[in-house]
Structures are given as structure tokens and as C-alpha cells.
Scaffold this motif. Structure first.
Motif, PDB file in Angstrom:
ATOM      1  N   TRP A 136       1.187   9.348   6.623  1.00  0.00           N
ATOM      2  CA  TRP A 136       0.417   8.822   5.492  1.00  0.00           C
ATOM      3  C   TRP A 136      -1.062   9.022   5.797  1.00  0.00           C
ATOM      4  O   TRP A 136      -1.448   9.286   6.938  1.00  0.00           O
ATOM      5  CB  TRP A 136       0.744   7.349   5.206  1.00  0.00           C
ATOM      6  N   LEU A 158       4.650   7.557  -7.541  1.00  0.00           N
ATOM      7  CA  LEU A 158       5.099   8.895  -7.907  1.00  0.00           C
ATOM      8  C   LEU A 158       4.040   9.966  -7.675  1.00  0.00           C
ATOM      9  O   LEU A 158       4.199  11.111  -8.079  1.00  0.00           O
ATOM     10  CB  LEU A 158       5.547   8.903  -9.367  1.00  0.00           C
ATOM     11  N   ALA A 159       2.950   9.587  -7.023  1.00  0.00           N
ATOM     12  CA  ALA A 159       1.906  10.571  -6.736  1.00  0.00           C
ATOM     13  C   ALA A 159       2.475  11.671  -5.851  1.00  0.00           C
ATOM     14  O   ALA A 159       3.305  11.421  -4.985  1.00  0.00           O
ATOM     15  CB  ALA A 159       0.740   9.889  -6.037  1.00  0.00           C
ATOM     16  N   THR A 160       2.023  12.878  -6.085  1.00  0.00           N
ATOM     17  CA  THR A 160       2.560  13.986  -5.296  1.00  0.00           C
ATOM     18  C   THR A 160       1.994  13.941  -3.874  1.00  0.00           C
ATOM     19  O   THR A 160       0.857  13.542  -3.645  1.00  0.00           O
ATOM     20  CB  THR A 160       2.203  15.343  -5.920  1.00  0.00           C
ATOM     21  N   ARG A 161       2.818  14.373  -2.948  1.00  0.00           N
ATOM     22  CA  ARG A 161       2.384  14.490  -1.560  1.00  0.00           C
ATOM     23  C   ARG A 161       1.381  15.637  -1.464  1.00  0.00           C
ATOM     24  O   ARG A 161       1.562  16.662  -2.117  1.00  0.00           O
ATOM     25  CB  ARG A 161       3.583  14.788  -0.653  1.00  0.00           C
ATOM     26  N   HIS A 197       5.560  19.945  14.134  1.00  0.00           N
ATOM     27  CA  HIS A 197       6.184  18.733  13.640  1.00  0.00           C
ATOM     28  C   HIS A 197       6.412  17.731  14.752  1.00  0.00           C
ATOM     29  O   HIS A 197       6.597  18.088  15.908  1.00  0.00           O
ATOM     30  CB  HIS A 197       7.524  19.071  12.980  1.00  0.00           C
ATOM     31  N   GLN A 252       9.934  14.302  -2.894  1.00  0.00           N
ATOM     32  CA  GLN A 252       9.659  14.737  -4.257  1.00  0.00           C
ATOM     33  C   GLN A 252      10.437  15.983  -4.622  1.00  0.00           C
ATOM     34  O   GLN A 252       9.873  16.990  -5.046  1.00  0.00           O
ATOM     35  CB  GLN A 252       8.160  14.927  -4.435  1.00  0.00           C
ATOM     36  N   ARG A 255       1.436  11.299   2.515  1.00  0.00           N
ATOM     37  CA  ARG A 255       1.337  10.404   1.365  1.00  0.00           C
ATOM     38  C   ARG A 255      -0.027   9.745   1.415  1.00  0.00           C
ATOM     39  O   ARG A 255      -0.364   9.094   2.402  1.00  0.00           O
ATOM     40  CB  ARG A 255       2.389   9.293   1.428  1.00  0.00           C
ATOM     41  N   LYS A 264       3.290  17.497   5.186  1.00  0.00           N
ATOM     42  CA  LYS A 264       2.687  16.822   4.035  1.00  0.00           C
ATOM     43  C   LYS A 264       2.338  15.390   4.373  1.00  0.00           C
ATOM     44  O   LYS A 264       2.745  14.863   5.399  1.00  0.00           O
ATOM     45  CB  LYS A 264       3.668  16.846   2.865  1.00  0.00           C
ATOM     46  N   TYR A 304      18.003  12.382  13.462  1.00  0.00           N
ATOM     47  CA  TYR A 304      18.233  11.039  12.928  1.00  0.00           C
ATOM     48  C   TYR A 304      18.549  11.100  11.445  1.00  0.00           C
ATOM     49  O   TYR A 304      19.322  10.288  10.932  1.00  0.00           O
ATOM     50  CB  TYR A 304      17.064  10.106  13.248  1.00  0.00           C
ATOM     51  N   ILE A 343      -2.266   6.872   0.710  1.00  0.00           N
ATOM     52  CA  ILE A 343      -2.065   5.453   0.405  1.00  0.00           C
ATOM     53  C   ILE A 343      -2.851   5.064  -0.850  1.00  0.00           C
ATOM     54  O   ILE A 343      -4.012   5.444  -1.003  1.00  0.00           O
ATOM     55  CB  ILE A 343      -2.514   4.589   1.605  1.00  0.00           C
ATOM     56  N   VAL A 388      -0.047   9.573  12.240  1.00  0.00           N
ATOM     57  CA  VAL A 388       1.061  10.392  12.748  1.00  0.00           C
ATOM     58  C   VAL A 388       2.338  10.099  11.954  1.00  0.00           C
ATOM     59  O   VAL A 388       3.274  10.886  11.960  1.00  0.00           O
ATOM     60  CB  VAL A 388       1.250  10.149  14.269  1.00  0.00           C
ATOM     61  N   GLU A 389       2.352   8.968  11.234  1.00  0.00           N
ATOM     62  CA  GLU A 389       3.523   8.613  10.419  1.00  0.00           C
ATOM     63  C   GLU A 389       3.511   9.297   9.054  1.00  0.00           C
ATOM     64  O   GLU A 389       4.285   8.919   8.173  1.00  0.00           O
ATOM     65  CB  GLU A 389       3.571   7.093  10.216  1.00  0.00           C
ATOM     66  N   ALA A 429       0.812  -1.206   0.000  1.00  0.00           N
ATOM     67  CA  ALA A 429       0.000   0.000   0.000  1.00  0.00           C
ATOM     68  C   ALA A 429       0.849   1.261   0.000  1.00  0.00           C
ATOM     69  O   ALA A 429       0.406   2.316  -0.430  1.00  0.00           O
ATOM     70  CB  ALA A 429      -0.920  -0.007   1.210  1.00  0.00           C
ATOM     71  N   ARG A 436      16.491  17.504  11.850  1.00  0.00           N
ATOM     72  CA  ARG A 436      16.054  16.213  12.359  1.00  0.00           C
ATOM     73  C   ARG A 436      17.278  15.339  12.611  1.00  0.00           C
ATOM     74  O   ARG A 436      17.884  14.830  11.672  1.00  0.00           O
ATOM     75  CB  ARG A 436      15.110  15.529  11.391  1.00  0.00           C
ATOM     76  N   ARG A 493      10.781  14.066  15.230  1.00  0.00           N
ATOM     77  CA  ARG A 493      11.684  13.389  14.306  1.00  0.00           C
ATOM     78  C   ARG A 493      11.301  13.533  12.833  1.00  0.00           C
ATOM     79  O   ARG A 493      12.067  13.144  11.978  1.00  0.00           O
ATOM     80  CB  ARG A 493      11.805  11.915  14.696  1.00  0.00           C
ATOM     81  N   TRP A 494      10.110  14.013  12.541  1.00  0.00           N
ATOM     82  CA  TRP A 494       9.776  14.207  11.128  1.00  0.00           C
ATOM     83  C   TRP A 494       8.739  15.313  10.973  1.00  0.00           C
ATOM     84  O   TRP A 494       8.082  15.710  11.922  1.00  0.00           O
ATOM     85  CB  TRP A 494       9.285  12.899  10.471  1.00  0.00           C
ATOM     86  N   SER A 495       8.647  15.773   9.726  1.00  0.00           N
ATOM     87  CA  SER A 495       7.729  16.865   9.425  1.00  0.00           C
ATOM     88  C   SER A 495       6.302  16.341   9.324  1.00  0.00           C
ATOM     89  O   SER A 495       6.066  15.220   8.906  1.00  0.00           O
ATOM     90  CB  SER A 495       8.142  17.494   8.097  1.00  0.00           C
TER      91      SER A 495
END
Lengths: 214, 323
Positions: free
Chosen positions: B145, B294-297, B277, A104, B287, B285, A119, B289, B142-143, A40, A117, B280-282
């Protein structure tokens, strides 16, 4: 067959095959061969597969020296550069997958990630170190750098540490897999310390035993 | 993006006539009577379930378009095979692989705490007075997607109000089943089991908060949190607790699983917020599912696109601090 021939005709091609297998499987799944798919969240799957393969190969590269001693097969050294270069190859694919599939080509965000970040900073520095090693992996570079080559290539130790740390830092809750990688890395580095100590002891005791013999 | 004006009518007012005549409504009437008659103390002795029940018929429901996104729903295949349900394993395909034999019938839910009514109720009795509706909600993990999912459920507030929460009921706490025999993920201490989540009472009473029993017109597959789960579409997915066995009204803010596990990373509120944020990550944006490699975020929206409906709940709060 002589040792050199065996490596050229059998062992090295096997390393090529084995090292390219994860990429081939990924491509096969990506194109839906044999009913496969990337699931997915294909971007995440590619990112994870490349990252883990890079770490696997990095640890395998670090295992060459201990295995040479344990198996009394010094010729294994001939495979080390190839393994190290493939580790770098997958690390670059991992970074590219991040920049292209996740972000992207959003360069400002990539820059921000690398700086802000931790990590990602760790992973990025690890790739830079590996790039320096890959760039100086030729016979010519070895000759030109002389003694400094060895010192430069110790950078594989911090690169591996940063790589495992990078893996550990990005998991949400289950640290069992990165902990396994950390344990293997600790064993590989620990063996080196032990070996060095032993070599130092035997040389001070006046023995002429070379490290290659046990 | 699909941002809707605040609803001026409640979902119950737009229930079409068809529902009125269907079997669920009759059951509903019976169920309501049962609870009214049984009262708080007697209801706790109600049997958790009867035996020898025939297989469940497919759910009856009506579409609630007013509260639904018009974005194309994520494929059933992805919704039911890409799951975070750590009780059944940590990788996304694990819950589908490991939850197939999970027994969700009989199922009962204990309801208690700061409310006039309490007790343990068989799931079918609990659901009986309510009409099911389908709502197509965005889901933002939260990940980073996201999915769009046609859930079947009932407004959480409608069910909670039946138990007459007292003025001390400031929060609602939800707990997942604890059963390491059936839930292999609970044999590893990845989180402090059982999973606990919570909402402030006004969040819980918000008409968007949904108690979910089905997806894509069918009863929930086990891997999606059968037989009863929460969906709070303006919050990160981990707030939407699965396989609920206990609901408690509390005066104090519940200690929720992820905020206990990593308090600097997962807050109690966990409202979707592109400006705050994860350490550890932004979160800017996401994804979507199933839209391909190649779909844009797409840009993540404040409150996952439900700001018009829910932002007023947090007026005056510093959302950077209460993340």
C-alpha cells in the motif's frame, strides 16, 4: 415443541443470523452506518474479515461432532451442513475480494499468484475442497454417493489444515493469532483420534456401548 | 506519475529569505555555537533536557517544492490512524490508540561511532541549527500500500555532516527507543527489540533522505514516530525508523530488525522495486490509501518514482540479490 421443530424454527434461524452477522457488519461499515467505516484500507479489511470468518465457521463446523458427544446432543448434527456451507460462502467471498478488490480482475496475476505464491496456493486448494463438499452437500448427493460420500467429506480436514496454514503463512511477524487457530484445530482433530481409539478399545473389549453414550 | 529530474541545486540554496529571519534561524545559530564550543567530550555531559519548558510552539518551515510530489496528499486522518509501528501494537489502528500517552519530551539522541564528534544531545539542540522544510513524498509500504505525505524535516545528511564522520563510517545505524513500559508492543517478542535500521553512508547523505519531526505542518503525532524519525522515500516504509534515540556511524553493515527476523524476505537495501517480488506477494502494484474501495491499483515505480535521483547509488549492483 419437538426436536425437529425446534431446529427448524429456532436453532437454524439463529445460525443464519449469527453467520450473516459478520457480513452485515461489514456492509454496515462499508455504507457508513452508525458512524462506522472500513478504515483507511477497506479492501484489506474486507479481505481479512471474510477470511477469518470462513476459518471461524470452519472450526465451528469441526466442533459439531465433539460437541454432540460431550453435550450428549446428537441432534446438533442438523446444524453442521449449514455451518459448513457458510464457511464455504465466506471462503468464496474472501477469494472474490482478493480477485476483485486486490487484483481488480487481473486474471494473469491471479493465476501467477495461485501457482507461484505458496500461501495463496494453499488457500486456493482449500476453497476448491470446500467447493466439492458444498456441491455434494444435498440429500440427493448423499444418497447417490453412498459410502463414498463419507470419504469425500473427510476432505474437510485437509481443507481446515490448509486454511489455517494459509493464515499462518501470510502474517509478517506476529504468529499469535494463527497459532491460536492451529491450537484449536489440533484440539478438534486430536479429540477425534482419541475418540476413535477409545471406541476401538471398547469394541474389542466386547462392550456394546455405542459411541453416543458415555 | 511524478518523476522529477535530478536536482541541480541543493535544498539549502533554495531556502527562501523568510526563513532567514525567523526564530528557528536564531536558535540555529545558538545551537551551532553550543556544539562548536562544547566539543565532543563535554557535549556528552550536556543535560538531556531542561525542565519547566513552555509548550512547544507550532513548527516553522518552508515548502520545498523542488523535492515534492505533485500528487494529492493522503488525508491527515489516514496518515495518522493507519500506522505500522509495532512498538505500539500490530494492527494499523493500534499505534494511534496506544501511543497517546507516550512521552517524547524531554528527548535526547545519542550520536557516536566512527565520527569525530559524538555525545548525547537534547533534541532541540540537535535540531537548532537546521531550518525545517516541508516535502511531499510518496511512501510505499512493503505490504503493497502507499500514501503521499507532507513531511516536515531536514536533510539527514546536513545533520550527519555536523558530526564529521570519519573515512571508516561506511554505514549509519539508527535505533528506536527501548521502553516496554511505554511501548506495549515491546512486551511481546514479535521482533528483536529495540528496532534497528541502517543506511549506507552515501544513501544517508543523499539529499532525499529526510529526518522528520512533523507532518501536515504540525509536530509529529506519537503514532507517526515522534519526536524524530527517518524518511527514505525510495525504500520500503520499514526502513524509515521511528522514535530514534541513537545514531551510530559504523564500518560494518548494521544488522537491521526485519532482515534479522526474516532474511529471505527483507533485505538491508529494501529499495522499492516492482520487479523483485516479496517471496509471498507481488510488488508490481500498490493500493493508494484513501482512494476508496474500487480505486484502481497503480503501478509501483522503481525506487518508488525516485529513480532519476537515486538509481546511480546502486550502479553495478544486482538489485535482485541486494533486495
Amino acid at each position: 415443541m419437538r426436536v425437529e421443530q425446534r431446529y427448524r424454527l429456532i436453532y437454524k434461524p439463529l445460525v443464519w443470523l449469527g453467520a450473516l452477522l459478520p457480513l452485515a457488519l461489514l456492509l454496515g461499515r462499508g455504507f457508513g452506518l452508525a458512524g462506522g467505516s472500513l478504515g483507511a484500507d477497506p479492501a484489506e479489511e474486507i479481505l481479512r474479515t471474510c477470511g477469518k470468518t470462513a476459518l471461524n465457521l470452519l472450526l465451528l463446523t469441526l466442533a459439531v461432532t465433539p460437541l454432540r458427544r460431550l453435550l450428549q446432543a446428537p441432534q446438533l448434527l442438523r446444524l453442521r451442513r449449514l455451518l459448513g456451507l457458510f464457511a464455504f460462502f465466506y471462503a468464496v467471498l474472501h477469494l472474490l475480494a482478493y480477485a476483485v478488490l486486490e487484483l481488480q480482475f487481473d486474471w494473469p496475476v491471479l493465476g501467477e499468484d495461485i501457482v507461484k505464491r505458496p500461501y495463496i496456493t494453499l488457500g486456493f486448494v482449500a476453497v476448491l475442497l470446500l467447493a466439492a463438499l458444498a456441491a455434494t452437500s444435498t440429500q440427493r448427493a448423499m444418497r447417490r454417493l453412498g459410502r463414498r460420500w463419507q470419504r469425500l467429506h473427510w476432505a474437510i480436514y485437509p481443507a481446515a489444515l490448509l486454511g489455517v496454514w494459509h493464515f499462518w503463512w501470510q502474517v509478517k511477524a506476529d504468529i499469535r493469532q494463527p497459532a491460536l487457530y492451529a491450537a484449536i484445530l489440533t484440539a478438534l482433530l486430536g479429540w477425534r483420534l482419541w475418540w476413535k481409539r477409545r471406541a476401538a478399545l471398547t469394541s474389542t473389549s466386547g462392550s456394546s456401548t455405542t459411541p453416543g453414550r458415555t | 506519475m511524478n518523476r522529477r529530474a535530478p536536482a541541480t541545486i541543493s535544498p539549502s540554496e533554495i531556502t527562501p529569505e523568510a526563513v532567514f529571519h525567523d526564530r528557528r534561524r536564531i536558535l540555529a545559530a545558538l545551537g551551532a555555537t553550543a556544539i562548536a564550543v562544547a566539543g565532543p567530550s563535554a557535549s556528552s555531559q550536556a543535560p538531556a533536557a531542561s525542565t519547566g519548558r513552555p509548550p512547544r510552539s507550532p513548527p516553522r518551515y518552508t515548502r520545498n517544492t523542488r523535492w515534492s510530489s505533485t500528487e494529492p496528499p493522503t488525508a491527515y486522518e489516514h496518515v495518522t490512524s493507519y500506522n505500522n509501528f509495532y512498538e505500539f501494537g500490530l494492527d494499523k489502528p493500534d499505534p494511534k490508540a496506544n501511543a497517546q500517552r507516550f512521552r517524547t519530551d524531554p528527548w535526547s539522541v545519542e550520536i557516536g561511532g566512527e565520527a569525530e564528534l559524538s555525545g548525547r544531545f537534547a533534541l532541540e539542540d540537535l535540531l537548532a541549527p537546521h531550518a525545517l522544510e516541508e516535502r511531499i513524498y510518496r511512501l510505499r509500504c512493503v505490504e503493497a500500500w502507499s500514501m503521499v505525505v507532507p513531511w516536515l524535516g531536514l536533510p539527514l545528511g546536513d545533520l550527519l555532516r555536523r558530526f564529521k564522520p570519519t573515512s571508516k563510517a561506511k554505514y549509519v545505524e539508527f535505533t528506536t527507543l527501548l521502553d516496554p513500559k511505554q511501548m506495549p508492543g515491546q512486551r511481546a517478542r514479535v521482533l528483536d527489540w529495540p528496532y534497528v535500521e541502517g543506511l549506507r553512508i552515501d544513501e544517508a547523505m543523499h539529499p532525499l533522505a529526510l529526518l522528520v519531526v512533523g507532518v501536515y505542518g504540525q509536530w509529529l503525532p506519537n503514532q507517526n514516530g515522534a519526536p524524530l524519525r527517518l524518511i527514505v522515500p525510495w525504500k520500503y516504509g520499514f526502513k524509515s525508523i521511528k522514535s530514534i534515540v541513537r545514531i551510530r556511524f559504523t564500518e560494518k553493515q548494521p544488522q537491521t530488525s526485519w532482515s534479522r527476523s526474516a532474511p529471505d524476505e527483507y533485505g538491508f537495501y529494501a529499495n522499492v522495486n516492482p520487479a523483485v517480488h516479496h517471496p509471498r506477494w507481488s510488488q508490481a502494484k500498490e493500493r493508494r490509501i484513501g482512494t476508496g474501495l474500487l480505486a484502481t491499483r497503480s503501478d509501483t515505480l522503481p525506487f518508488n518514482g525516485y529513480a532519476a535521483e537515486v538509481a546511480s547509488l546502486y550502479r553495478g549492483m544486482d538489485l535482485r540479490r541486494h533486495f
